[in-house]
Design an enzyme around this catalytic site. Structure first.
Site, PDB file in Angstrom:
ATOM      1  N   VAL A   1       6.664   2.531  -2.573  1.00 21.09           N
ATOM      2  CA  VAL A   1       7.325   1.833  -3.326  1.00 21.09           C
ATOM      3  C   VAL A   1       5.644   0.897  -3.720  1.00 21.09           C
ATOM      4  O   VAL A   1       6.275   0.146  -5.062  1.00 21.09           O
ATOM      5  CB  VAL A   1       8.284   1.456  -2.334  1.00 21.09           C
ATOM      6  CG1 VAL A   1       9.180  -0.162  -3.168  1.00 21.09           C
ATOM      7  CG2 VAL A   1       9.080   2.299  -2.427  1.00 21.09           C
TER       8      VAL A   1
ATOM      9  N   HIS B   1      15.684  11.855  -7.969  1.00 26.46           N
ATOM     10  CA  HIS B   1      16.187  12.575  -7.588  1.00 26.46           C
ATOM     11  C   HIS B   1      16.828  13.615  -8.279  1.00 26.46           C
ATOM     12  O   HIS B   1      17.152  12.349  -9.328  1.00 26.46           O
ATOM     13  CB  HIS B   1      17.046  11.885  -6.192  1.00 26.46           C
ATOM     14  CG  HIS B   1      16.011  11.296  -5.321  1.00 26.46           C
ATOM     15  ND1 HIS B   1      14.712  11.585  -4.279  1.00 26.46           N
ATOM     16  CD2 HIS B   1      16.103  10.283  -4.317  1.00 26.46           C
ATOM     17  CE1 HIS B   1      14.381  10.572  -3.428  1.00 26.46           C
ATOM     18  NE2 HIS B   1      15.380  10.295  -3.024  1.00 26.46           N
TER      19      HIS B   1
ATOM     20  N   THR C   1       0.914  -1.494  -0.386  1.00 28.22           N
ATOM     21  CA  THR C   1       0.042  -0.218  -0.092  1.00 28.22           C
ATOM     22  C   THR C   1       0.374   1.516  -0.441  1.00 28.22           C
ATOM     23  O   THR C   1       0.390   2.309  -0.068  1.00 28.22           O
ATOM     24  CB  THR C   1      -1.040  -0.034   1.481  1.00 28.22           C
ATOM     25  OG1 THR C   1      -0.301   0.078   2.190  1.00 28.22           O
ATOM     26  CG2 THR C   1      -1.939  -1.110   0.948  1.00 28.22           C
TER      27      THR C   1
ATOM     28  N   ARG D   1      21.478  -4.416   4.020  1.00 31.34           N
ATOM     29  CA  ARG D   1      22.505  -3.634   2.549  1.00 31.34           C
ATOM     30  C   ARG D   1      23.962  -3.897   3.372  1.00 31.34           C
ATOM     31  O   ARG D   1      24.843  -4.044   2.765  1.00 31.34           O
ATOM     32  CB  ARG D   1      22.168  -2.020   2.914  1.00 31.34           C
ATOM     33  CG  ARG D   1      20.918  -1.926   1.761  1.00 31.34           C
ATOM     34  CD  ARG D   1      21.023  -0.172   1.415  1.00 31.34           C
ATOM     35  NE  ARG D   1      19.304  -0.361   1.732  1.00 31.34           N
ATOM     36  CZ  ARG D   1      18.720   1.379   1.344  1.00 31.34           C
ATOM     37  NH1 ARG D   1      19.308   2.436   2.098  1.00 31.34           N
ATOM     38  NH2 ARG D   1      17.771   1.266   1.257  1.00 31.34           N
TER      39      ARG D   1
ATOM     40  N   CYS E   1      18.093   4.218  -2.760  1.00 30.30           N
ATOM     41  CA  CYS E   1      18.172   5.525  -3.639  1.00 30.30           C
ATOM     42  C   CYS E   1      18.482   6.498  -4.799  1.00 30.30           C
ATOM     43  O   CYS E   1      18.895   6.088  -5.377  1.00 30.30           O
ATOM     44  CB  CYS E   1      16.117   5.619  -4.086  1.00 30.30           C
ATOM     45  SG  CYS E   1      16.185   7.296  -2.345  1.00 30.30           S
TER      46      CYS E   1
ATOM     47  N   ARG F   1      -3.612  -2.011   9.423  1.00 33.90           N
ATOM     48  CA  ARG F   1      -4.320  -1.080   9.211  1.00 33.90           C
ATOM     49  C   ARG F   1      -4.700  -1.297   7.682  1.00 33.90           C
ATOM     50  O   ARG F   1      -6.227  -0.837   7.324  1.00 33.90           O
ATOM     51  CB  ARG F   1      -3.630  -0.211   8.776  1.00 33.90           C
ATOM     52  CG  ARG F   1      -3.694   0.932  10.802  1.00 33.90           C
ATOM     53  CD  ARG F   1      -2.226   1.195  10.210  1.00 33.90           C
ATOM     54  NE  ARG F   1      -0.618   1.752   9.469  1.00 33.90           N
ATOM     55  CZ  ARG F   1       0.282   1.179  10.201  1.00 33.90           C
ATOM     56  NH1 ARG F   1       0.195   0.980  11.404  1.00 33.90           N
ATOM     57  NH2 ARG F   1       1.350   0.378   9.371  1.00 33.90           N
TER      58      ARG F   1
ATOM     59  N   GLN G   1      16.461  15.491  -3.064  1.00 35.35           N
ATOM     60  CA  GLN G   1      15.758  14.782  -3.515  1.00 35.35           C
ATOM     61  C   GLN G   1      14.624  14.918  -2.473  1.00 35.35           C
ATOM     62  O   GLN G   1      13.946  16.109  -1.719  1.00 35.35           O
ATOM     63  CB  GLN G   1      16.621  14.039  -2.117  1.00 35.35           C
ATOM     64  CG  GLN G   1      18.266  13.592  -2.294  1.00 35.35           C
ATOM     65  CD  GLN G   1      18.619  11.916  -1.366  1.00 35.35           C
ATOM     66  OE1 GLN G   1      19.207  12.410  -0.598  1.00 35.35           O
ATOM     67  NE2 GLN G   1      17.829  11.356  -0.665  1.00 35.35           N
TER      68      GLN G   1
ATOM     69  N   ARG H   1      16.722  17.157   0.826  1.00 36.05           N
ATOM     70  CA  ARG H   1      15.420  17.415   0.653  1.00 36.05           C
ATOM     71  C   ARG H   1      14.761  18.308  -0.049  1.00 36.05           C
ATOM     72  O   ARG H   1      15.500  19.918   0.517  1.00 36.05           O
ATOM     73  CB  ARG H   1      14.250  16.853   1.281  1.00 36.05           C
ATOM     74  CG  ARG H   1      12.807  16.847   1.244  1.00 36.05           C
ATOM     75  CD  ARG H   1      13.214  15.031   1.060  1.00 36.05           C
ATOM     76  NE  ARG H   1      13.840  14.088   2.067  1.00 36.05           N
ATOM     77  CZ  ARG H   1      13.492  12.996   2.130  1.00 36.05           C
ATOM     78  NH1 ARG H   1      13.708  12.029   0.268  1.00 36.05           N
ATOM     79  NH2 ARG H   1      13.880  11.879   2.851  1.00 36.05           N
TER      80      ARG H   1
ATOM     81  N   SER I   1       8.848  12.310  -2.170  1.00 43.37           N
ATOM     82  CA  SER I   1       8.269  10.923  -2.157  1.00 43.37           C
ATOM     83  C   SER I   1       9.583  10.474  -1.904  1.00 43.37           C
ATOM     84  O   SER I   1       8.875   8.709  -1.526  1.00 43.37           O
ATOM     85  CB  SER I   1       8.075  11.244  -3.949  1.00 43.37           C
ATOM     86  OG  SER I   1       9.116  10.907  -4.872  1.00 43.37           O
ATOM     87  N   GLY I   2      10.574  10.702  -1.295  1.00 39.64           N
ATOM     88  CA  GLY I   2      11.956   9.161  -0.959  1.00 39.64           C
ATOM     89  C   GLY I   2      11.630   9.085   0.022  1.00 39.64           C
ATOM     90  O   GLY I   2      12.153   8.556   1.295  1.00 39.64           O
TER      91      GLY I   2
HETATM   92  N1  LIG Z   1       9.998   6.606  -1.163  1.00 42.61           N
HETATM   93  C1  LIG Z   1      10.790   5.983  -1.571  1.00 42.61           C
HETATM   94  O1  LIG Z   1      11.434   6.616  -2.823  1.00 42.61           O
HETATM   95  C2  LIG Z   1      12.066   4.904  -1.531  1.00 42.61           C
HETATM   96  C3  LIG Z   1      13.134   4.284  -1.941  1.00 42.61           C
HETATM   97  C4  LIG Z   1      14.007   3.680  -1.899  1.00 42.61           C
HETATM   98  C5  LIG Z   1      13.974   2.734  -0.667  1.00 42.61           C
HETATM   99  N2  LIG Z   1      12.351   2.848   0.287  1.00 42.61           N
HETATM  100  C6  LIG Z   1      12.218   1.954   1.047  1.00 42.61           C
HETATM  101  O2  LIG Z   1      11.010   1.684   1.324  1.00 42.61           O
HETATM  102  C7  LIG Z   1      10.413   1.686   2.072  1.00 42.61           C
HETATM  103  C8  LIG Z   1       8.538   1.781   1.833  1.00 42.61           C
HETATM  104  O3  LIG Z   1       9.264   3.363   1.373  1.00 42.61           O
HETATM  105  P1  LIG Z   1       7.787   4.196   0.738  1.00 42.61           P
HETATM  106  O4  LIG Z   1       8.103   5.427   0.717  1.00 42.61           O
HETATM  107  O5  LIG Z   1       6.486   3.223   0.312  1.00 42.61           O
HETATM  108  O6  LIG Z   1       6.879   4.165   2.488  1.00 42.61           O
HETATM  109  P2  LIG Z   1       5.283   4.603   2.729  1.00 42.61           P
HETATM  110  O7  LIG Z   1       4.468   5.059   1.582  1.00 42.61           O
HETATM  111  O8  LIG Z   1       5.481   4.882   4.215  1.00 42.61           O
HETATM  112  O9  LIG Z   1       5.232   2.764   2.777  1.00 42.61           O
HETATM  113  C9  LIG Z   1       5.112   1.651   3.839  1.00 42.61           C
HETATM  114  C10 LIG Z   1       4.480   0.426   3.279  1.00 42.61           C
HETATM  115  O10 LIG Z   1       4.818  -0.366   4.736  1.00 42.61           O
HETATM  116  C11 LIG Z   1       3.471  -1.208   5.656  1.00 42.61           C
HETATM  117  N3  LIG Z   1       4.413  -1.426   6.581  1.00 42.61           N
HETATM  118  C12 LIG Z   1       4.453  -0.712   7.938  1.00 42.61           C
HETATM  119  N4  LIG Z   1       4.397  -1.189   8.693  1.00 42.61           N
HETATM  120  C13 LIG Z   1       4.065  -2.152   8.440  1.00 42.61           C
HETATM  121  C14 LIG Z   1       3.766  -3.190   9.790  1.00 42.61           C
HETATM  122  N5  LIG Z   1       4.044  -3.123  10.379  1.00 42.61           N
HETATM  123  N6  LIG Z   1       3.895  -4.407   9.382  1.00 42.61           N
HETATM  124  C15 LIG Z   1       2.498  -4.878   8.044  1.00 42.61           C
HETATM  125  N7  LIG Z   1       3.772  -3.613   7.115  1.00 42.61           N
HETATM  126  C16 LIG Z   1       3.858  -2.510   7.568  1.00 42.61           C
HETATM  127  C17 LIG Z   1       2.867   0.116   4.927  1.00 42.61           C
HETATM  128  O11 LIG Z   1       1.392  -0.536   5.304  1.00 42.61           O
HETATM  129  P3  LIG Z   1       0.110   0.345   5.796  1.00 42.61           P
HETATM  130  O12 LIG Z   1      -0.385   1.058   4.658  1.00 42.61           O
HETATM  131  O13 LIG Z   1      -0.672  -1.003   6.448  1.00 42.61           O
HETATM  132  O14 LIG Z   1       0.221   1.071   6.723  1.00 42.61           O
HETATM  133  C18 LIG Z   1       2.783   0.195   3.550  1.00 42.61           C
HETATM  134  O15 LIG Z   1       2.281  -0.645   2.921  1.00 42.61           O
HETATM  135  C19 LIG Z   1      11.312   1.844   3.149  1.00 42.61           C
HETATM  136  O16 LIG Z   1      12.217   1.277   4.256  1.00 42.61           O
HETATM  137  C20 LIG Z   1      11.576   2.982   2.584  1.00 42.61           C
HETATM  138  O17 LIG Z   1      13.079   3.682   2.805  1.00 42.61           O
HETATM  139  C21 LIG Z   1      12.118   4.714  -0.168  1.00 42.61           C
END
Ligand SMILES: NC(=O)c1ccc[n+]([C@@H]2O[C@H](COP(=O)([O-])OP(=O)(O)OC[C@H]3O[C@@H](n4cnc5c(N)ncnc54)[C@H](OP(=O)(O)O)[C@@H]3O)[C@@H](O)[C@H]2O)c1
Length: 349
Positions: A22, A258, A19, A113, A142, A47, A169, A251, A172-173
């Site tokens: 990413v 980015h 959800t 990592r 990223c 949730r 950056q 940011r 959305s990161g």
């Molecule tokens: N955004 C980027 O550009 C980017 C780039 C590289 C790496 N990342 C990494 O990817 C990861 C996620 O980033 P995001 O940007 O996609 O964050 P996000 O939009 O906040 O999404 C977080 C996701 O994790 C789920 N989640 C959170 N707590 C959980 C739990 N206890 N059990 C199961 N699922 C859980 C959330 O589900 P719910 O909707 O149910 O809360 C949601 O699907 C992070 O580690 C981040 O560092 C992000």
């Protein structure tokens, strides 16, 4: 000991964090690359359980809604590839269950990592490193991914001594809520809401009409963890501990993609012409560099793309053997979901 389980030609894929920012892109990329999945499971927290996510289909999975399931250790039974983007603590919590189920975890978080038994892979740079995984492969940060995609073809001309990088950056990161905060704050700010009444939760300060030189936490040497990641991850991916990296991560109020300004010092002369030719031929790189026509990569115009775009390539006259350039990539695609699915493709028989 390396992993010996065979990957089926039509694997079962779990998207853990489906959800999120990413996670949504994982579903899009699985479709775009027509990944040959026999099943796709969407997992998130309690949730989101029961929520329906539109999916365009891939492999044997037809177009239709995926119903989100709550992620538990049992969610991974029968799974072959688990694409993780639910944060580092969730990855840590689920690792044993994923590996015990015989699945390979491809993890987007920073949890593993730098672990010695976990390859850190960018398919254009070090695809060979997937051969020694033990059930977990890490997707780099990223900002690091797009940088090494551009550095590798240059490194192949002459070893790199030092990189000075400043990042720009996108909001959305920091995930889907941060993207929403940029939208909402911009609207509130333009409506005249005073600073003290703006909702600030995704970042330390207002991001609308601002730049914040602070990503992830501060470390003892006053650098940030995001900057540290670029330093250590670059050495690990490039397989060269001698590359010195000085990073400043900022940011900016951009939604997606980015940008990075790089100054690179080589151990031998590298002409602009040779660098241009190498970059033009490099996998995953597109040159957008016609200064006479005002052509250069810009984050606002490159969202949703897969390549690392390079422009403003020129000599850095302040050092021996120096080049300067500017790069842009969509950090949710190449910096996260796309890179991870490309790793999954490397695992296919
Ligand atoms: N955004 C980027 O550009 C980017 C780039 C590289 C790496 N990342 C990494 O990817 C990861 C996620 O980033 P995001 O940007 O996609 O964050 P996000 O939009 O906040 O999404 C977080 C996701 O994790 C789920 N989640 C959170 N707590 C959980 C739990 N206890 N059990 C199961 N699922 C859980 C959330 O589900 P719910 O909707 O149910 O809360 C949601 O699907 C992070 O580690 C981040 O560092 C992000």
């Amino acid at each position: 000991m390396a992993w010996t389980k065979e990957m089926p030609a039509r694997p079962v894929v779990a998207v853990a964090g489906a959800t999120g920012a990413v996670g949504a892109e994982f579903l899009q990329v699985l479709h775009d690359l027509d990944f040959p999945a026999s099943e796709v499971r969407a997992l998130a927290s309690a949730r989101s359980a029961g929520k329906k996510l539109p999916f365009l289909g891939c492999g044997d999975v037809a177009e239709g809604d995926l119903v989100v399931q709550e992620m538990t250790p049992e969610s991974f039974e029968g799974v072959d590839i688990a694409l993780f983007s639910a944060g580092a603590s969730v990855s840590q919590e689920m690792r044993d269950a994923v590996v015990a189920a015989g699945a390979v975890m491809i993890d987007n978080s920073s949890a593993f990592r730098m672990d010695e038994d976990v390859p850190l892979v960018v398919p254009e740079v070090n695809p060979q490193d997937i051969s020694w995984h033990n059930g977990v492969i890490a997707n780099p940060n990223c900002s690091t991914i797009q940088m090494v995609v551009a550095l590798k073809p240059l490194y192949d001309i002459a070893p790199i001594d030092r990189v000075v990088v400043s990042t720009y950056q996108a909001a959305s990161g920091a995930g889907a809520p941060a993207m929403a905060e940029l939208f909402d704050q911009t609207r509130e700010y333009l409506n005249g809401t005073p600073d003290e009444d703006l909702t600030v939760s995704a970042f330390q300060h207002r991001i609308a009409f601002n730049c914040i030189p602070h990503i992830d936490k501060f470390l003892e040497d006053d650098s940030t963890k995001e900057e540290w990641k670029m330093v250590v991850e670059t050495k690990k991916i490039m397989g060269d501990d001698n590359i010195k990296v000085a990073a400043t991560c900022v940011r900016v109020p951009v939604l997606r993609c980015h940008g990075e300004s790089l100054n690179v010092e080589f151990s031998a002369p590298v002409s602009v012409e040779a660098a241009r030719e190498a970059l033009e031929q490099a996998p995953g790189v597109v040159m957008l560099d016609e200064v006479d026509n005002n052509v250069y990569p810009m984050p606002g115009l490159l969202a949703g793309t897969d390549e690392t775009y390079v422009g403003r390539l020129r000599k850095d006259p302040t050092v021996d053997n120096g080049l300067a350039f500017w790069i842009v990539a969509d950090q949710i695609r190449k910096g996260a979901a796309l890179n991870a699915v490309q790793i999954a493709q490397l695992l296919l028989p």
